[in-house]
Structures are given as structure tokens and as C-alpha cells.
Scaffold this active site. Structure first.
Site, PDB file in Angstrom:
ATOM      1  N   HIS A  92     -53.728 -54.966  -1.594  1.00  0.00           N
ATOM      2  CA  HIS A  92     -52.166 -54.956  -1.299  1.00  0.00           C
ATOM      3  C   HIS A  92     -52.108 -55.197  -3.004  1.00  0.00           C
ATOM      4  O   HIS A  92     -50.827 -55.537  -3.212  1.00  0.00           O
ATOM      5  CB  HIS A  92     -51.567 -55.774  -0.594  1.00  0.00           C
ATOM      6  CG  HIS A  92     -52.402 -56.822  -0.519  1.00  0.00           C
ATOM      7  ND1 HIS A  92     -53.330 -57.500  -0.192  1.00  0.00           N
ATOM      8  CD2 HIS A  92     -51.514 -58.599  -1.047  1.00  0.00           C
ATOM      9  CE1 HIS A  92     -53.198 -59.264  -0.474  1.00  0.00           C
ATOM     10  NE2 HIS A  92     -51.894 -59.033  -1.348  1.00  0.00           N
TER      11      HIS A  92
HETATM   12  C1  UD1 Z   1     -47.480 -61.403  -2.538  1.00  0.00           C
HETATM   13  C2  UD1 Z   1     -47.980 -62.657  -3.690  1.00  0.00           C
HETATM   14  C3  UD1 Z   1     -49.208 -61.997  -3.461  1.00  0.00           C
HETATM   15  C4  UD1 Z   1     -49.701 -61.791  -2.171  1.00  0.00           C
HETATM   16  C5  UD1 Z   1     -49.206 -61.408  -1.215  1.00  0.00           C
HETATM   17  C6  UD1 Z   1     -49.661 -61.613   0.469  1.00  0.00           C
HETATM   18  C7  UD1 Z   1     -46.632 -62.983  -4.942  1.00  0.00           C
HETATM   19  C8  UD1 Z   1     -46.256 -62.223  -6.243  1.00  0.00           C
HETATM   20  N1  UD1 Z   1     -47.743 -62.622  -5.470  1.00  0.00           N
HETATM   21  O1  UD1 Z   1     -47.914 -60.053  -2.786  1.00  0.00           O
HETATM   22  O2  UD1 Z   1     -50.123 -63.191  -4.804  1.00  0.00           O
HETATM   23  O3  UD1 Z   1     -51.182 -61.480  -1.930  1.00  0.00           O
HETATM   24  O4  UD1 Z   1     -47.851 -62.121  -0.932  1.00  0.00           O
HETATM   25  O5  UD1 Z   1     -49.570 -61.257   1.105  1.00  0.00           O
HETATM   26  O6  UD1 Z   1     -45.844 -64.267  -4.493  1.00  0.00           O
HETATM   27  N2  UD1 Z   1     -42.765 -56.194   1.961  1.00  0.00           N
HETATM   28  C9  UD1 Z   1     -42.162 -55.257   3.451  1.00  0.00           C
HETATM   29  N3  UD1 Z   1     -41.783 -57.182   4.330  1.00  0.00           N
HETATM   30  C10 UD1 Z   1     -42.541 -58.146   4.331  1.00  0.00           C
HETATM   31  C11 UD1 Z   1     -43.011 -58.661   2.858  1.00  0.00           C
HETATM   32  C12 UD1 Z   1     -42.720 -57.592   1.865  1.00  0.00           C
HETATM   33  O7  UD1 Z   1     -41.671 -54.623   3.710  1.00  0.00           O
HETATM   34  O8  UD1 Z   1     -42.299 -58.851   4.953  1.00  0.00           O
HETATM   35  C13 UD1 Z   1     -42.943 -54.508   0.872  1.00  0.00           C
HETATM   36  C14 UD1 Z   1     -41.266 -54.647   0.267  1.00  0.00           C
HETATM   37  O9  UD1 Z   1     -41.176 -53.215  -0.117  1.00  0.00           O
HETATM   38  C15 UD1 Z   1     -41.783 -55.904  -0.708  1.00  0.00           C
HETATM   39  C16 UD1 Z   1     -43.780 -56.030  -1.580  1.00  0.00           C
HETATM   40  O10 UD1 Z   1     -43.825 -55.511  -0.204  1.00  0.00           O
HETATM   41  O11 UD1 Z   1     -40.993 -55.593  -2.212  1.00  0.00           O
HETATM   42  C17 UD1 Z   1     -44.012 -56.675  -1.908  1.00  0.00           C
HETATM   43  O12 UD1 Z   1     -43.614 -57.806  -1.602  1.00  0.00           O
HETATM   44  P1  UD1 Z   1     -43.561 -59.468  -2.309  1.00  0.00           P
HETATM   45  O13 UD1 Z   1     -43.133 -60.653  -1.447  1.00  0.00           O
HETATM   46  O14 UD1 Z   1     -42.852 -59.326  -3.508  1.00  0.00           O
HETATM   47  O15 UD1 Z   1     -44.909 -59.191  -2.582  1.00  0.00           O
HETATM   48  P2  UD1 Z   1     -46.770 -59.267  -1.602  1.00  0.00           P
HETATM   49  O16 UD1 Z   1     -47.452 -57.869  -2.463  1.00  0.00           O
HETATM   50  O17 UD1 Z   1     -46.752 -59.511  -0.633  1.00  0.00           O
HETATM   51  N1  UDP Z   2     -54.524 -61.322   7.794  1.00  0.00           N
HETATM   52  C1  UDP Z   2     -53.719 -61.460   8.831  1.00  0.00           C
HETATM   53  N2  UDP Z   2     -53.416 -59.678   9.126  1.00  0.00           N
HETATM   54  C2  UDP Z   2     -53.699 -58.824   8.114  1.00  0.00           C
HETATM   55  C3  UDP Z   2     -54.365 -59.022   6.436  1.00  0.00           C
HETATM   56  C4  UDP Z   2     -54.698 -60.399   6.119  1.00  0.00           C
HETATM   57  O1  UDP Z   2     -53.739 -62.325   9.825  1.00  0.00           O
HETATM   58  O2  UDP Z   2     -53.650 -57.645   8.656  1.00  0.00           O
HETATM   59  C5  UDP Z   2     -54.742 -63.075   6.800  1.00  0.00           C
HETATM   60  C6  UDP Z   2     -56.675 -62.878   6.394  1.00  0.00           C
HETATM   61  O3  UDP Z   2     -57.073 -63.056   7.587  1.00  0.00           O
HETATM   62  C7  UDP Z   2     -56.316 -64.227   5.199  1.00  0.00           C
HETATM   63  C8  UDP Z   2     -54.619 -63.486   4.404  1.00  0.00           C
HETATM   64  O4  UDP Z   2     -54.256 -63.185   5.516  1.00  0.00           O
HETATM   65  O5  UDP Z   2     -56.478 -65.534   5.903  1.00  0.00           O
HETATM   66  C9  UDP Z   2     -54.594 -62.590   3.081  1.00  0.00           C
HETATM   67  O6  UDP Z   2     -52.771 -63.241   3.275  1.00  0.00           O
HETATM   68  P1  UDP Z   2     -53.238 -61.786   1.821  1.00  0.00           P
HETATM   69  O7  UDP Z   2     -54.422 -60.803   1.713  1.00  0.00           O
HETATM   70  O8  UDP Z   2     -52.129 -61.119   2.400  1.00  0.00           O
HETATM   71  O9  UDP Z   2     -52.364 -62.713   0.952  1.00  0.00           O
HETATM   72  P2  UDP Z   2     -53.924 -63.592  -0.136  1.00  0.00           P
HETATM   73  O10 UDP Z   2     -54.708 -64.186   0.326  1.00  0.00           O
HETATM   74  O11 UDP Z   2     -54.341 -61.975  -1.434  1.00  0.00           O
HETATM   75  O12 UDP Z   2     -52.733 -64.345  -1.807  1.00  0.00           O
END
Ligand code: UD1
Ligand code: UDP
Length: 377
Positions: free
Chosen positions: A204
Site C-alpha cells: 500500500h
Molecule cells: C498511511 C500512512 C502510512 C501507513 C498507512 C497505514 C501517512 C503519510 N501514511 O498511509 O505510513 O503505512 O497509513 O495503513 O500518514 N482510504 C480509504 N479509507 C480509509 C483510509 C484511507 O478509502 O479509511 C483511502 C483514501 O483514498 C486515501 C488513501 O486511502 O486517500 C490513502 O490514505 P492515507 O491516510 O492518506 O494514507 P495511507 O496510504 O493509508
Molecule cells: N493488518 C491488519 N489487517 C490487514 C492488514 C494489516 O490487521 O488487512 C495489521 C498488521 O497485522 C499490522 C498492521 O496492520 O499490525 C500494519 O499496518 P499497515 O501495513 O497498514 O501499516 P504500516 O505498518 O506499513 O505503517
């Protein structure tokens, strides 16, 4: 003492829950502030429910946006709550925009910031997370580094005071939940998967999904996997596959099962029973080595180099040949497989939450929980 927790995304909920629990056990009640950076049920509420954090005090509903929109909205909301509530310390965890917003809003109100998982560095300034990590560390008063390497990164940047090496709270989370996961989750049965017979994939990160040529490389990898794979897909990736017209190519892959993002208990069970994990996630690189599952990281660098040094993780980037080479080796070479699967966990003993809560309580009792007025770097 009254600690405030600021969190907004899936990994922050998972990794802060053990700290909230540790404060509870010491009789200290926490103030819980959710920015709403993640808002879908399966990206947020499912974790609050599973991990016992459903009593949120303030929901800020920040939602998605550009980097500045999201960070700015979060800062404004957090500042308002902190001005009203006046907690003794603000805890943030990791490297998301929520973390940066929480750290900046708090330190400027002279409420000390405690950064959980401080000192991680990928040294890659193109990642928004790297900017967030560095700035949050420098705004923080108390730094909870998970490993000695993380402490050394802080020292190189002149941060030496109030740095505690405590382990990573992800170990606490895994230990507190994996038995429950084996008992409660029926994810293998639901998805028709057999233990040890599938690859678990997640991807992601912005660097892999936001540019079409990179996302195409990911699709090509998925098209060529030799055994069944399951991919609980992050909404960011789903959105980008749609935007770049690549979703159809993914949907027709025979070997690949795409699901919604899963709850923590389901996901832990899927991790533990996978033959191997392919991911660009930070937390999943950590959980793989804790659970003794080999990990191939779909990135060219990692802020978790301990996993690579320990032998449980290989950086494969998005290079098809390199990915397939390692997948094949893990499927056919038992010696190599068991070497990766037995790599020692570098993230501690699962008592990080307790150490963090006790250290903060101790500072508070000694009148030392405050923002310093001058700092020389
Ligand atoms: C964010 C963090 C990333 C982390 C990830 C965990 C930053 C810069 N990035 O990335 O480090 O690994 O969270 O999962 O903070 N969206 C939905 N529903 C949601 C949330 C997001 O549809 O509940 C979609 C939206 O289109 C949004 C996109 O995902 O624009 C990205 O979401 P965003 O919170 O900006 O960043 P993540 O990719 O989730
Ligand atoms: N995770 C989860 N369900 C999923 C994918 C990830 O519970 O479908 C959990 C995973 O076990 C880990 C955390 O989410 O604890 C990692 O989150 P993510 O990969 O979104 O973010 P990152 O660690 O890269 O910031």
C-alpha cells in the site's frame, strides 16, 4: 497523571493499544484522541473493538486529503482538544501524518511529546513517513526507541536525553492477541486456505502505488506467483488500481484471492499460517519475524534493517526476477526456508508497553515530565 494518546491509522491503534493497557494496569486513565485519518470500518473501528479501545474521547474526523490538508486539519483538531484537556503528556506512535500533527500541536502548547517507535530511519527522503519520523523525533521530549540501532540513529542527530530502548510494542500486540486469533478467527476456513500452502501479500505504500509504472510491476509480480496468494487490499491500492485501469488484470489472476482489509485477529492468523509473506508494510515486516514466517519486502530500503540483519527479511523491491528467485527458493529449499523462519526476533520481549507507562509515570512523579526550554544540537 493523565496521558493523551493521539492516533489515526490502523498500525497506530494496534501498536498503542498495549501502552493504553499498561497504563490501565497502573491505575492511570488515558485520554484517547482519534484523528480519523483512517475511517472505514475495516481500517479503524474493527481494531478499536478487537483491542478494547472503543471508548474514544475525541473523534476529529480529519479524513483523507493531500499531505498538508490532512496534517493541517489534524493539527487544528488536536490543538483544540489539547488546549481544553491539558494532559500531562501526548503519546504518538510511528510515522504517519497523524503523528507529525500530534507532535507539532502538542510541543507548541508546551505539552511534552512521547514518541513511541522513535529513531527509525530509512534515509529515504522521498517517503512522507521519513519526513514525519525525523520531525516527530525532534519535537519529542521522551523517545522510546525499539532497538539499539534506533537509539544510535537518534544519537547521530544529537538526541541523547530521555531516550529509552524499550523494544517494540508490536511484540506486545502479537503476544497479547495471537492465541486469541488462533481460537477466535476462522479466516483460513472462510477463505478455503491451508496452513503453509499460501503466500500472504500486502502492498500500500505511496512509492509502490502512486506511480503507474511501479503499480504495474506489482501487478506483474502477482500474475507470476507459483502458488496461491491472498491479498487483503488497502483502500489506497484499490483506488490506484482503479485509477490506472489495472484492476481487471488483478481480478483475473487465478492464483490470487483479493479480500477487504481484515481485522487484527484474522490477519494475525493469516500471517502465522502463511508459507511466506510479501509486503511493503512496516508493521508486517516486524510481525513476520516475530511469528517465524519468512518475509520478502517489496521495497528497496527499510527502516527496519534489524529484520534483514537477523536473516528473516529480504529486500526484493519490485524486481520480478528477484522476487520469483526468492519465492522459489523458499518453496523448494528447506534449509533456506528454515534459516529465514528461525531468524531471531530483534524487537524485544513484549513488555514495551509496561516499560513506557512506568517510565512516563516515574518522570511525572519526579516533576520531570515537561518541555525543556533550551536544547543544543
Ligand atoms: C498511511 C500512512 C502510512 C501507513 C498507512 C497505514 C501517512 C503519510 N501514511 O498511509 O505510513 O503505512 O497509513 O495503513 O500518514 N482510504 C480509504 N479509507 C480509509 C483510509 C484511507 O478509502 O479509511 C483511502 C483514501 O483514498 C486515501 C488513501 O486511502 O486517500 C490513502 O490514505 P492515507 O491516510 O492518506 O494514507 P495511507 O496510504 O493509508
Ligand atoms: N493488518 C491488519 N489487517 C490487514 C492488514 C494489516 O490487521 O488487512 C495489521 C498488521 O497485522 C499490522 C498492521 O496492520 O499490525 C500494519 O499496518 P499497515 O501495513 O497498514 O501499516 P504500516 O505498518 O506499513 O505503517
Amino acid at each position: 497523571m493523565r496521558p493523551a494518546f493521539v492516533f489515526g491509522t490502523r498500525p497506530e491503534i494496534i501498536k498503542l493499544a498495549p501502552v493504553v493497557r499498561a497504563f490501565d494496569e497502573l491505575g492511570v486513565e488515558s485520554l484517547l484522541i482519534h484523528t480519523g485519518q483512517h475511517y472505514d470500518y475495516e481500517m479503524s473501528r474493527v481494531f478499536l473493538e478487537e483491542l478494547g479501545l472503543d471508548d474514544i474521547d475525541h473523534h476529529l474526523e480529519v479524513g483523507s486529503g493531500t499531505q498538508a490538508e490532512q496534517t493541517g486539519r489534524a493539527m487544528m483538531g488536536i490543538e483544540r482538544v489539547l488546549m481544553d484537556e491539558k494532559p500531562d503528556v501526548t503519546l504518538v506512535q510511528g510515522d504517519t501524518n497523524t503523528v507529525l500533527a500530534g507532535a507539532l500541536a502538542s510541543v507548541k502548547l508546551r505539552i511534552p511529546v512521547a514518541h513511541v517507535e522513535a529513531g527509525l530511519r530509512s534515509f529515504d527522503r522521498t517517503m512522507p513517513e521519513e519526513i514525519n519520523r525525523v520531525l516527530a523525533d525532534h519535537a519529542s521530549e521522551i523517545l522510546f526507541a525499539p532497538t539499539e540501532e534506533a537509539r544510535e540513529n537518534l544519537e547521530r542527530e544529537g538526541i541523547v536525553e530521555n531516550v529509552y530502548v524499550v523494544g517494540n510494542t508490536v511484540v506486545d500486540a502479537v503476544l497479547q492477541n495471537s492465541e486469541l486469533a488462533e481460537k477466535k478467527s476462522n479466516v483460513l476456513e472462510r477463505l478455503g486456505l491451508k496452513s503453509g500452502k499460501y503466500i500472504l501479500v500486502t502492498a500500500h505504500r505511496a512509492e509502490n502505488t502512486d506511480r503507474k509504472e511501479n503499480l504495474e510491476k506489482l501487478v506483474e509480480i502477482l500474475e507470476n506467483l507459483p502458488i496461491k496468494a491472498v491479498y487483503p487490499m488497502h483502500p489506497r491500492t484499490r483506488g490506484k488500481l482503479g485509477e490506472f485501469g489495472l484492476m481487471r488484470r488483478v481480478e483475473v489472476i487465478d492464483n490470487l484471492m483479493i479480500t477487504k482489509p481484515l481485522g487484527y485477529l484474522d490477519f494475525l492468523r493469516l500471517e502465522r499460517n502463511a508459507r511466506l509473506i510479501m509486503t511493503d508494510s512496516g508493521g508486517i515486516q516486524e510481525e513476520a519475524i516475530i511469528l517465524n514466517v519468512p518475509c520478502l519486502t517489496l521495497r528497496y530500503n527499510t527502516e527496519r534493517p534489524e529484520t534483514v540483519k537477523a536473516g528473516g527479511n529480504v529486500l526484493v523491491g519490485l524486481e520480478l526476477d528477484r522476487v520469483l528467485h526468492y519465492v522459489d527458493k523458499l518453496l523448494t529449499d528447506e534449509g533456506f526456508y528454515s534459516m529465514m523462519a528461525t531468524a531471531p526476533n530483534p524487537f524485544g520481549d513484549g513488555k514495551a508497553g509496561e516499560r513506557i507507562a512506568k517510565a512516563l509515570l516515574n518522570l511525572w512523579e519526579n516533576g520531570e515530565l515537561k518541555v525543556t526550554t533550551s536544547r543544543f544540537i
